[in-house]
Write a protein that holds these residues in place. Sequence first.
Motif, mmCIF file in Angstrom:
data_model
loop_
_atom_site.group_PDB
_atom_site.id
_atom_site.type_symbol
_atom_site.label_atom_id
_atom_site.label_comp_id
_atom_site.label_asym_id
_atom_site.label_seq_id
_atom_site.Cartn_x
_atom_site.Cartn_y
_atom_site.Cartn_z
ATOM 1 N N LEU A 239 0.860 -1.180 0.000
ATOM 2 C CA LEU A 239 0.000 0.000 0.000
ATOM 3 C C LEU A 239 0.894 1.226 0.000
ATOM 4 N N LEU A 240 0.822 1.994 -1.063
ATOM 5 C CA LEU A 240 1.639 3.193 -1.207
ATOM 6 C C LEU A 240 1.346 4.162 -0.070
ATOM 7 N N ALA A 241 2.398 4.663 0.575
ATOM 8 C CA ALA A 241 2.229 5.625 1.665
ATOM 9 C C ALA A 241 1.481 6.847 1.148
ATOM 10 N N GLY A 242 0.511 7.320 1.921
ATOM 11 C CA GLY A 242 -0.270 8.481 1.531
ATOM 12 C C GLY A 242 -1.446 8.157 0.634
ATOM 13 N N SER A 243 -1.715 6.857 0.433
ATOM 14 C CA SER A 243 -2.857 6.471 -0.404
ATOM 15 C C SER A 243 -4.160 6.915 0.253
ATOM 16 N N PRO A 244 -5.173 7.214 -0.558
ATOM 17 C CA PRO A 244 -6.459 7.628 0.008
ATOM 18 C C PRO A 244 -7.132 6.493 0.778
ATOM 19 N N GLU A 245 -7.974 6.857 1.717
ATOM 20 C CA GLU A 245 -8.745 5.884 2.495
ATOM 21 C C GLU A 245 -9.496 4.953 1.546
ATOM 22 N N GLY A 246 -9.441 3.672 1.822
ATOM 23 C CA GLY A 246 -10.147 2.699 0.999
ATOM 24 C C GLY A 246 -9.344 2.153 -0.166
ATOM 25 N N ASP A 247 -8.149 2.683 -0.406
ATOM 26 C CA ASP A 247 -7.300 2.171 -1.490
ATOM 27 C C ASP A 247 -6.916 0.733 -1.146
ATOM 28 N N PRO A 248 -7.207 -0.219 -2.039
ATOM 29 C CA PRO A 248 -6.904 -1.614 -1.732
ATOM 30 C C PRO A 248 -5.418 -1.962 -1.851
ATOM 31 N N GLY A 249 -4.628 -1.093 -2.437
ATOM 32 C CA GLY A 249 -3.220 -1.389 -2.635
ATOM 33 C C GLY A 249 -3.036 -2.444 -3.711
ATOM 34 N N LEU A 250 -1.897 -3.088 -3.694
ATOM 35 C CA LEU A 250 -1.574 -4.139 -4.659
ATOM 36 C C LEU A 250 -1.272 -5.431 -3.921
ATOM 37 N N VAL A 251 -1.697 -6.542 -4.479
ATOM 38 C CA VAL A 251 -1.380 -7.849 -3.916
ATOM 39 C C VAL A 251 -0.453 -8.553 -4.892
ATOM 40 N N PHE A 252 0.789 -8.724 -4.468
ATOM 41 C CA PHE A 252 1.802 -9.390 -5.293
ATOM 42 C C PHE A 252 1.856 -10.871 -4.941
ATOM 43 N N ARG A 253 2.033 -11.687 -5.978
ATOM 44 C CA ARG A 253 2.248 -13.121 -5.801
ATOM 45 C C ARG A 253 3.630 -13.455 -6.328
ATOM 46 N N ARG A 254 4.293 -14.339 -5.620
ATOM 47 C CA ARG A 254 5.635 -14.756 -6.032
ATOM 48 C C ARG A 254 5.541 -15.451 -7.378
ATOM 49 N N ASP A 255 6.427 -15.098 -8.290
ATOM 50 C CA ASP A 255 6.485 -15.705 -9.608
ATOM 51 C C ASP A 255 7.546 -16.793 -9.573
ATOM 52 N N ASP A 256 7.103 -18.016 -9.326
ATOM 53 C CA ASP A 256 8.045 -19.125 -9.204
ATOM 54 C C ASP A 256 8.598 -19.583 -10.540
ATOM 55 N N SER A 257 8.028 -19.070 -11.654
ATOM 56 C CA SER A 257 8.520 -19.468 -12.965
ATOM 57 C C SER A 257 9.776 -18.694 -13.370
ATOM 58 N N THR A 258 10.088 -17.622 -12.610
ATOM 59 C CA THR A 258 11.254 -16.798 -12.917
ATOM 60 C C THR A 258 12.373 -17.160 -11.963
ATOM 61 N N PRO A 259 13.565 -17.495 -12.471
ATOM 62 C CA PRO A 259 14.682 -17.827 -11.575
ATOM 63 C C PRO A 259 15.076 -16.614 -10.726
ATOM 64 N N ASN A 260 15.445 -16.864 -9.461
ATOM 65 C CA ASN A 260 15.853 -15.782 -8.548
ATOM 66 C C ASN A 260 17.258 -15.356 -8.797
#
Length: 93
Positions: free
Chosen positions: A72-93
């Motif tokens: 959730l970006l700092a300073g986002s407006p009330e109710g902003d859902p932000g972003l939900v990231f999922r790990r991409d296991d198909s990409t080598p680390n």
Amino acid sequence: GVWKATSAEGKIITLSMETSDSFSWTYEGASESEVLKGEWSIDEDGFLILADKDVQLVGDITLNEDGTLHFLLAGSPEGDPGLVFRRDDSTPN
């Protein structure tokens, strides 16, 4: 590792974070000049800081029980859902 989220506009956002404290943040359809690259860190309040030479993103992060990463970006407006990231296991680390 590599994490992916879908924006409200349906575009894929890819956050790559390396153990060397480097990162890249890409947005589907963005030109190479719009890709953020720099160093990441966690501040004393637990905020994730993504800083390149011209831009700094600061966000509240939570690692959820299901393995997703909520940003959730700092300073986002009330109710902003932000972003939900999922790990991409198909990409080598």
